[in-house]
Design a protein around this motif. Structure first.
Motif, PDB file in Angstrom:
ATOM      1  N   VAL A   1     -36.162 -23.800  54.226  1.00  0.00           N
ATOM      2  CA  VAL A   1     -36.916 -23.226  55.200  1.00  0.00           C
ATOM      3  C   VAL A   1     -36.260 -21.984  55.926  1.00  0.00           C
ATOM      4  O   VAL A   1     -35.432 -22.388  56.526  1.00  0.00           O
ATOM      5  CB  VAL A   1     -37.794 -24.107  55.908  1.00  0.00           C
ATOM      6  CG1 VAL A   1     -38.756 -23.226  56.918  1.00  0.00           C
ATOM      7  CG2 VAL A   1     -38.691 -25.187  55.415  1.00  0.00           C
ATOM      8  N   LEU A   2     -36.699 -20.866  55.681  1.00  0.00           N
ATOM      9  CA  LEU A   2     -35.932 -19.481  56.282  1.00  0.00           C
ATOM     10  C   LEU A   2     -37.071 -19.062  57.495  1.00  0.00           C
ATOM     11  O   LEU A   2     -38.117 -18.862  56.980  1.00  0.00           O
ATOM     12  CB  LEU A   2     -35.713 -18.487  55.603  1.00  0.00           C
ATOM     13  CG  LEU A   2     -34.713 -18.570  54.707  1.00  0.00           C
ATOM     14  CD1 LEU A   2     -34.787 -19.335  53.536  1.00  0.00           C
ATOM     15  CD2 LEU A   2     -34.047 -17.383  54.147  1.00  0.00           C
ATOM     16  N   PHE A   3     -36.447 -19.149  58.827  1.00  0.00           N
ATOM     17  CA  PHE A   3     -37.420 -18.618  59.833  1.00  0.00           C
ATOM     18  C   PHE A   3     -36.776 -17.833  60.874  1.00  0.00           C
ATOM     19  O   PHE A   3     -35.658 -17.781  61.106  1.00  0.00           O
ATOM     20  CB  PHE A   3     -38.142 -19.967  60.379  1.00  0.00           C
ATOM     21  CG  PHE A   3     -37.364 -20.760  61.361  1.00  0.00           C
ATOM     22  CD1 PHE A   3     -37.261 -20.690  62.541  1.00  0.00           C
ATOM     23  CD2 PHE A   3     -36.706 -21.937  60.470  1.00  0.00           C
ATOM     24  CE1 PHE A   3     -36.456 -21.381  63.271  1.00  0.00           C
ATOM     25  CE2 PHE A   3     -35.738 -22.577  61.230  1.00  0.00           C
ATOM     26  CZ  PHE A   3     -35.787 -22.489  62.498  1.00  0.00           C
ATOM     27  N   GLY A   4     -37.497 -17.286  61.742  1.00  0.00           N
ATOM     28  CA  GLY A   4     -36.837 -16.637  62.963  1.00  0.00           C
ATOM     29  C   GLY A   4     -38.111 -15.730  63.742  1.00  0.00           C
ATOM     30  O   GLY A   4     -39.143 -15.965  63.590  1.00  0.00           O
ATOM     31  N   ASN A   5     -37.255 -15.169  64.771  1.00  0.00           N
ATOM     32  CA  ASN A   5     -38.119 -14.373  65.554  1.00  0.00           C
ATOM     33  C   ASN A   5     -37.168 -13.130  66.007  1.00  0.00           C
ATOM     34  O   ASN A   5     -36.050 -13.372  66.486  1.00  0.00           O
ATOM     35  CB  ASN A   5     -38.294 -15.127  66.783  1.00  0.00           C
ATOM     36  CG  ASN A   5     -39.374 -14.411  67.971  1.00  0.00           C
ATOM     37  OD1 ASN A   5     -39.052 -13.178  68.129  1.00  0.00           O
ATOM     38  ND2 ASN A   5     -39.920 -15.228  68.743  1.00  0.00           N
ATOM     39  N   PRO A   6     -37.693 -12.064  65.790  1.00  0.00           N
ATOM     40  CA  PRO A   6     -36.645 -10.747  65.683  1.00  0.00           C
ATOM     41  C   PRO A   6     -36.573 -10.572  67.220  1.00  0.00           C
ATOM     42  O   PRO A   6     -35.229 -10.072  67.525  1.00  0.00           O
ATOM     43  CB  PRO A   6     -37.785  -9.754  65.425  1.00  0.00           C
ATOM     44  CG  PRO A   6     -38.494 -10.440  64.318  1.00  0.00           C
ATOM     45  CD  PRO A   6     -38.845 -11.878  64.875  1.00  0.00           C
ATOM     46  N   LYS A   7     -37.153 -11.234  68.241  1.00  0.00           N
ATOM     47  CA  LYS A   7     -36.876 -10.904  69.516  1.00  0.00           C
ATOM     48  C   LYS A   7     -35.583 -11.809  69.935  1.00  0.00           C
ATOM     49  O   LYS A   7     -34.666 -11.369  70.774  1.00  0.00           O
ATOM     50  CB  LYS A   7     -37.903 -11.520  70.422  1.00  0.00           C
ATOM     51  CG  LYS A   7     -39.045 -10.436  70.368  1.00  0.00           C
ATOM     52  CD  LYS A   7     -40.232 -10.992  71.428  1.00  0.00           C
ATOM     53  CE  LYS A   7     -41.291 -10.006  71.630  1.00  0.00           C
ATOM     54  NZ  LYS A   7     -42.342 -10.649  72.529  1.00  0.00           N
ATOM     55  N   ILE A   8     -35.285 -12.675  69.194  1.00  0.00           N
ATOM     56  CA  ILE A   8     -34.052 -13.921  69.225  1.00  0.00           C
ATOM     57  C   ILE A   8     -32.978 -13.057  68.265  1.00  0.00           C
ATOM     58  O   ILE A   8     -31.713 -12.930  68.834  1.00  0.00           O
ATOM     59  CB  ILE A   8     -34.411 -15.180  69.170  1.00  0.00           C
ATOM     60  CG1 ILE A   8     -35.399 -15.507  70.298  1.00  0.00           C
ATOM     61  CG2 ILE A   8     -33.216 -16.002  69.195  1.00  0.00           C
ATOM     62  CD1 ILE A   8     -36.099 -17.013  70.036  1.00  0.00           C
ATOM     63  N   GLY A   9     -33.420 -12.986  67.094  1.00  0.00           N
ATOM     64  CA  GLY A   9     -32.129 -12.762  66.212  1.00  0.00           C
ATOM     65  C   GLY A   9     -31.592 -11.283  66.348  1.00  0.00           C
ATOM     66  O   GLY A   9     -30.250 -11.156  66.042  1.00  0.00           O
ATOM     67  N   THR A  10     -32.414 -10.204  66.749  1.00  0.00           N
ATOM     68  CA  THR A  10     -32.054  -9.024  66.479  1.00  0.00           C
ATOM     69  C   THR A  10     -30.897  -8.595  67.529  1.00  0.00           C
ATOM     70  O   THR A  10     -29.897  -7.969  67.186  1.00  0.00           O
ATOM     71  CB  THR A  10     -33.130  -7.934  67.059  1.00  0.00           C
ATOM     72  OG1 THR A  10     -34.015  -8.239  65.889  1.00  0.00           O
ATOM     73  CG2 THR A  10     -32.707  -6.392  66.637  1.00  0.00           C
ATOM     74  N   PRO A  11     -31.131  -9.295  68.878  1.00  0.00           N
ATOM     75  CA  PRO A  11     -29.894  -8.983  69.695  1.00  0.00           C
ATOM     76  C   PRO A  11     -28.431  -9.682  69.341  1.00  0.00           C
ATOM     77  O   PRO A  11     -27.485  -9.075  69.410  1.00  0.00           O
ATOM     78  CB  PRO A  11     -30.160  -9.463  70.947  1.00  0.00           C
ATOM     79  CG  PRO A  11     -31.737  -9.593  70.877  1.00  0.00           C
ATOM     80  CD  PRO A  11     -32.006  -9.757  69.408  1.00  0.00           C
TER      81      PRO A  11
END
Length: 155
Positions: A81-91
């Motif tokens: 399962v691949l998941f994320g939140n750009p607000k967290i991963g981008t920085p």
């Protein structure tokens, strides 16, 4: 380079990669692991539901068992399962673009000897692997989220 040195280097590389690849996840540093009392399918359903409920995005669910079956091979239930939140991963990726290699976050869910297991790269690994500041708030948020989602999947 002398042939014996080349052969020795190749043998060392093979032995090292075999050791790393054959070692169980619990024997390797940098992993978060959790057992689930449920089937792989139910664990994945609960994991993805917890991720989506928290407002993160499930980017992909890869059924490795189905992939193996499609070419006439057999393997136990194994789903990534691949998941994320750009607000967290981008920085984190802004701090070091190479971190994109390990993002989005991946949780592997598999069956081993009738027991469902989950494993994910521990977010703290980003500190050493990519030189990301351990005080970085997104890294701390990621650490909490991965554990929370895996706990929800196992309930």
């Amino acid at each position: 380079m002398p042939r014996s040195l080349t052969n020795s280097a190749a043998a060392l590389a093979f032995a090292t990669s075999t050791l790393v690849l054959s070692a169980p996840a619990s024997a390797m540093d940098g992993w978060i692991e959790k057992a689930s009392p449920h089937s792989v399918e139910k664990t994945v359903m609960q994991l993805t539901a917890a991720i989506e409920k928290a407002g993160a995005k499930v980017f992909a669910v890869i059924d490795h068992q189905a992939g193996a079956k499609s070419v006439g091979l057999d393997m136990p239930a194994t789903t990534l399962v691949l998941f994320g939140n750009p607000k967290i991963g981008t920085p984190i990726m802004q701090a070091n673009p190479m971190a994109a290699h390990d993002l989005p976050i991946r949780v592997l869910v598999w069956s081993k000897d009738g027991q469902t297991q989950m494993a994910a790269l521990a977010p703290e690994t980003f500190k050493t692997r990519y030189g990301v500041d351990p005080a970085m708030k997104p890294l701390q948020m990621m650490q909490g989220a991965v554990g929370k989602f895996m706990d929800a999947a196992a309930q």
